[in-house]
Motif scaffolding. Structure first.
Motif, PDB file in Angstrom:
ATOM      1  N   LEU A  61      49.356  28.474  47.012  1.00 49.62           N
ATOM      2  CA  LEU A  61      48.008  28.384  47.589  1.00 49.62           C
ATOM      3  C   LEU A  61      47.085  27.533  46.719  1.00 49.62           C
ATOM      4  CD1 LEU A  61      47.505  32.040  48.846  1.00 49.62           C
ATOM      5  CD2 LEU A  61      47.605  29.984  50.263  1.00 49.62           C
ATOM      6  N   ILE A  62      47.256  27.610  45.412  1.00 44.77           N
ATOM      7  CA  ILE A  62      46.431  26.817  44.493  1.00 44.77           C
ATOM      8  C   ILE A  62      46.656  25.337  44.734  1.00 44.77           C
ATOM      9  CG2 ILE A  62      46.139  26.169  42.054  1.00 44.77           C
ATOM     10  CD1 ILE A  62      46.695  29.128  41.368  1.00 44.77           C
ATOM     11  N   THR A  63      47.915  24.946  44.978  1.00 50.27           N
ATOM     12  CA  THR A  63      48.243  23.526  45.132  1.00 50.27           C
ATOM     13  C   THR A  63      48.085  23.016  46.559  1.00 50.27           C
ATOM     14  OG1 THR A  63      50.587  23.997  45.508  1.00 50.27           O
ATOM     15  CG2 THR A  63      49.882  23.665  43.213  1.00 50.27           C
ATOM     16  N   LEU A  64      47.801  23.911  47.492  1.00 47.19           N
ATOM     17  CA  LEU A  64      47.674  23.529  48.891  1.00 47.19           C
ATOM     18  C   LEU A  64      46.410  22.700  49.102  1.00 47.19           C
ATOM     19  CD1 LEU A  64      49.029  23.962  51.680  1.00 47.19           C
ATOM     20  CD2 LEU A  64      47.543  25.943  51.952  1.00 47.19           C
ATOM     21  N   GLU A  65      46.585  21.492  49.580  1.00 48.25           N
ATOM     22  CA  GLU A  65      45.441  20.604  49.797  1.00 48.25           C
ATOM     23  C   GLU A  65      44.538  21.173  50.890  1.00 48.25           C
ATOM     24  OE1 GLU A  65      44.646  16.036  51.143  1.00 48.25           O
ATOM     25  OE2 GLU A  65      46.418  16.465  49.916  1.00 48.25           O
ATOM     26  N   GLY A  66      43.261  21.205  50.599  1.00 51.22           N
ATOM     27  CA  GLY A  66      42.296  21.714  51.566  1.00 51.22           C
ATOM     28  C   GLY A  66      42.197  23.229  51.592  1.00 51.22           C
ATOM     29  N   ASN A  67      42.830  23.905  50.630  1.00 53.46           N
ATOM     30  CA  ASN A  67      42.780  25.358  50.583  1.00 53.46           C
ATOM     31  C   ASN A  67      41.348  25.813  50.289  1.00 53.46           C
ATOM     32  OD1 ASN A  67      43.256  28.095  50.251  1.00 53.46           O
ATOM     33  ND2 ASN A  67      44.056  27.855  48.191  1.00 53.46           N
ATOM     34  N   PRO A  68      40.752  26.573  51.201  1.00 52.77           N
ATOM     35  CA  PRO A  68      39.366  27.011  50.994  1.00 52.77           C
ATOM     36  C   PRO A  68      39.239  28.260  50.110  1.00 52.77           C
ATOM     37  CG  PRO A  68      40.141  27.789  53.108  1.00 52.77           C
ATOM     38  CD  PRO A  68      41.260  26.967  52.506  1.00 52.77           C
ATOM     39  N   PHE A  69      40.376  28.814  49.658  1.00 51.98           N
ATOM     40  CA  PHE A  69      40.360  30.068  48.915  1.00 51.98           C
ATOM     41  C   PHE A  69      40.391  29.812  47.416  1.00 51.98           C
ATOM     42  CE2 PHE A  69      42.754  30.660  52.877  1.00 51.98           C
ATOM     43  CZ  PHE A  69      41.828  31.438  53.552  1.00 51.98           C
ATOM     44  N   SER A  70      39.643  30.609  46.682  1.00 51.04           N
ATOM     45  CA  SER A  70      39.641  30.542  45.229  1.00 51.04           C
ATOM     46  C   SER A  70      40.722  31.489  44.727  1.00 51.04           C
ATOM     47  CB  SER A  70      38.270  30.951  44.684  1.00 51.04           C
ATOM     48  OG  SER A  70      38.312  30.980  43.291  1.00 51.04           O
ATOM     49  N   VAL A  71      41.830  30.930  44.265  1.00 57.87           N
ATOM     50  CA  VAL A  71      42.964  31.723  43.808  1.00 57.87           C
ATOM     51  C   VAL A  71      43.043  31.622  42.293  1.00 57.87           C
ATOM     52  CG1 VAL A  71      45.468  32.016  43.938  1.00 57.87           C
ATOM     53  CG2 VAL A  71      44.199  31.273  45.958  1.00 57.87           C
ATOM     54  N   PRO A  72      42.988  32.764  41.596  1.00 58.08           N
ATOM     55  CA  PRO A  72      43.051  32.718  40.127  1.00 58.08           C
ATOM     56  C   PRO A  72      44.430  32.287  39.636  1.00 58.08           C
ATOM     57  CG  PRO A  72      43.107  34.993  40.877  1.00 58.08           C
ATOM     58  CD  PRO A  72      42.882  34.133  42.099  1.00 58.08           C
ATOM     59  N   THR A  73      44.439  31.501  38.554  1.00 58.59           N
ATOM     60  CA  THR A  73      45.713  31.080  37.964  1.00 58.59           C
ATOM     61  C   THR A  73      46.255  32.132  37.008  1.00 58.59           C
ATOM     62  OG1 THR A  73      44.516  29.910  36.232  1.00 58.59           O
ATOM     63  CG2 THR A  73      45.205  28.621  38.164  1.00 58.59           C
ATOM     64  N   SER A  74      45.377  33.027  36.551  1.00 58.54           N
ATOM     65  CA  SER A  74      45.806  34.122  35.686  1.00 58.54           C
ATOM     66  C   SER A  74      45.103  35.398  36.154  1.00 58.54           C
ATOM     67  CB  SER A  74      45.468  33.821  34.223  1.00 58.54           C
ATOM     68  OG  SER A  74      44.073  33.683  34.064  1.00 58.54           O
ATOM     69  N   THR A  75      45.439  36.501  35.513  1.00 63.41           N
ATOM     70  CA  THR A  75      44.884  37.786  35.927  1.00 63.41           C
ATOM     71  C   THR A  75      43.424  37.914  35.494  1.00 63.41           C
ATOM     72  OG1 THR A  75      47.040  38.800  35.711  1.00 63.41           O
ATOM     73  CG2 THR A  75      45.162  40.288  35.751  1.00 63.41           C
ATOM     74  N   PRO A  76      42.514  38.147  36.440  1.00 61.33           N
ATOM     75  CA  PRO A  76      41.126  38.405  36.062  1.00 61.33           C
ATOM     76  C   PRO A  76      41.050  39.658  35.182  1.00 61.33           C
ATOM     77  CG  PRO A  76      41.309  37.958  38.423  1.00 61.33           C
ATOM     78  CD  PRO A  76      42.700  38.126  37.886  1.00 61.33           C
ATOM     79  N   ILE A  77      40.408  39.544  34.021  1.00 56.63           N
ATOM     80  CA  ILE A  77      40.380  40.625  33.031  1.00 56.63           C
ATOM     81  C   ILE A  77      39.864  41.933  33.605  1.00 56.63           C
ATOM     82  CG2 ILE A  77      38.126  40.058  32.064  1.00 56.63           C
ATOM     83  CD1 ILE A  77      41.180  41.148  30.015  1.00 56.63           C
ATOM     84  N   GLU A  78      38.914  41.864  34.515  1.00 56.78           N
ATOM     85  CA  GLU A  78      38.349  43.084  35.094  1.00 56.78           C
ATOM     86  C   GLU A  78      39.315  43.798  36.026  1.00 56.78           C
ATOM     87  OE1 GLU A  78      37.101  39.695  37.819  1.00 56.78           O
ATOM     88  OE2 GLU A  78      37.246  40.001  35.658  1.00 56.78           O
ATOM     89  N   GLY A 146      42.931  38.196  43.614  1.00 55.04           N
ATOM     90  CA  GLY A 146      42.804  38.648  42.227  1.00 55.04           C
ATOM     91  C   GLY A 146      43.605  39.907  41.975  1.00 55.04           C
ATOM     92  N   THR A 147      43.516  40.846  42.896  1.00 55.56           N
ATOM     93  CA  THR A 147      44.272  42.094  42.795  1.00 55.56           C
ATOM     94  C   THR A 147      45.769  41.798  42.841  1.00 55.56           C
ATOM     95  OG1 THR A 147      42.484  43.330  43.838  1.00 55.56           O
ATOM     96  CG2 THR A 147      44.665  44.352  43.862  1.00 55.56           C
ATOM     97  N   ALA A 148      46.165  40.865  43.696  1.00 58.01           N
ATOM     98  CA  ALA A 148      47.585  40.504  43.807  1.00 58.01           C
ATOM     99  C   ALA A 148      48.092  39.893  42.510  1.00 58.01           C
ATOM    100  CB  ALA A 148      47.791  39.544  44.978  1.00 58.01           C
ATOM    101  N   ARG A 149      47.273  39.056  41.879  1.00 58.30           N
ATOM    102  CA  ARG A 149      47.681  38.440  40.607  1.00 58.30           C
ATOM    103  C   ARG A 149      47.829  39.524  39.529  1.00 58.30           C
ATOM    104  NH1 ARG A 149      49.961  33.554  40.083  1.00 58.30           N
ATOM    105  NH2 ARG A 149      48.234  32.312  40.839  1.00 58.30           N
ATOM    106  N   ALA A 150      46.891  40.460  39.489  1.00 58.75           N
ATOM    107  CA  ALA A 150      46.959  41.559  38.509  1.00 58.75           C
ATOM    108  C   ALA A 150      48.162  42.452  38.785  1.00 58.75           C
ATOM    109  CB  ALA A 150      45.667  42.366  38.540  1.00 58.75           C
ATOM    110  N   PHE A 151      48.440  42.718  40.059  1.00 56.80           N
ATOM    111  CA  PHE A 151      49.591  43.532  40.458  1.00 56.80           C
ATOM    112  C   PHE A 151      50.886  42.884  39.968  1.00 56.80           C
ATOM    113  CE2 PHE A 151      53.099  44.155  43.416  1.00 56.80           C
ATOM    114  CZ  PHE A 151      53.203  45.539  43.452  1.00 56.80           C
ATOM    115  N   ALA A 152      51.037  41.587  40.196  1.00 57.08           N
ATOM    116  CA  ALA A 152      52.255  40.876  39.798  1.00 57.08           C
ATOM    117  C   ALA A 152      52.438  40.907  38.288  1.00 57.08           C
ATOM    118  CB  ALA A 152      52.217  39.443  40.310  1.00 57.08           C
ATOM    119  N   LYS A 153      51.369  40.676  37.544  1.00 57.78           N
ATOM    120  CA  LYS A 153      51.450  40.674  36.083  1.00 57.78           C
ATOM    121  C   LYS A 153      51.891  42.038  35.571  1.00 57.78           C
ATOM    122  CE  LYS A 153      48.637  39.685  31.959  1.00 57.78           C
ATOM    123  NZ  LYS A 153      48.974  40.818  31.140  1.00 57.78           N
TER     124      LYS A 153
END
Length: 185
Positions: A61-78, A146-153
């Motif tokens: 999703l991060i590399t998808l051209e025209g993606n309107p979503f803000s996808v974190p590259t790492s786990t948000p600390i909160e 963000g939750t998904a990134r934290a879940f995966a980590k």
């Protein structure tokens, strides 16, 4: 019989955790919203694959051209969650899982279906049901990115916290010892 759907659209908590000692751990996917909590058992490999695939989807999703979503590259600390599982009451043991992306809500969607034992004249057989079959219940979890990134980590950390691997044979080393069986050359 109608299917019981355990639906979590914006969970307060979604984690993979374990009960037991390394080598004898049971893995659980646990989801909570308010007082509603569901825990399902899964295999270590299922946990690892789920986390890896979630990371893959988010990275795509991060590399998808025209993606309107803000996808974190790492786990948000909160969103880091290192707490233990809440008391576990196993709903079912997971067979088939599905994973998807819902662009209308910008959420990763995980569905888990139970393994069902079917009585056969000679032996009971475990059958893996999915959404095309008549599953008695299903767990459906929708996670924001963000939750998904934290879940995966967290999941990958839990999976990696098991028994150490033998540097010679590659098999896990048990707490009570290990004997390598080297392949013949």
């Amino acid at each position: 019989m109608p299917t019981t759907v355990h639906e979590f659209a914006w969970p307060d908590r979604v984690v993979v955790g374990t009960i037991g000692v390394p080598g004898e751990r049971t893995f659980y996917l646990q989801v909570r919203t308010g007082k509603q909590i569901v825990s399902i058992a899964l295999e270590k490999q299922q946990s690892a694959q789920l986390a890896e695939k979630i990371d893959e989807i988010l990275d795509q999703l991060i590399t998808l051209e025209g993606n309107p979503f803000s996808v974190p590259t790492s786990t948000p600390i909160e969103l880091v969650d290192n707490d233990q599982l809440e008391p576990v009451e196993e709903q079912f043991r997971t067979g088939v899982m599905s994973l998807g992306w819902d662009p209308t809500t910008a959420q990763i969607v995980v569905e888990a279906y139970p393994i069902v034992e079917v009585e056969d004249e000679s032996d009971p057989v475990e059958v893996f049901l999915d959404d095309d079959d008549d599953a008695s219940e299903v767990l459906r979890v929708r996670m924001p990115v963000g939750t998904a990134r934290a879940f995966a980590k967290r999941t990958l950390e839990v999976v990696g916290a098991g028994r150490p691997t033998c540097p010679i044979c590659g098999y896990p080393i048990d707490a009570d010892g290990h004997t390598c069986t080297l392949p013949e050359v």
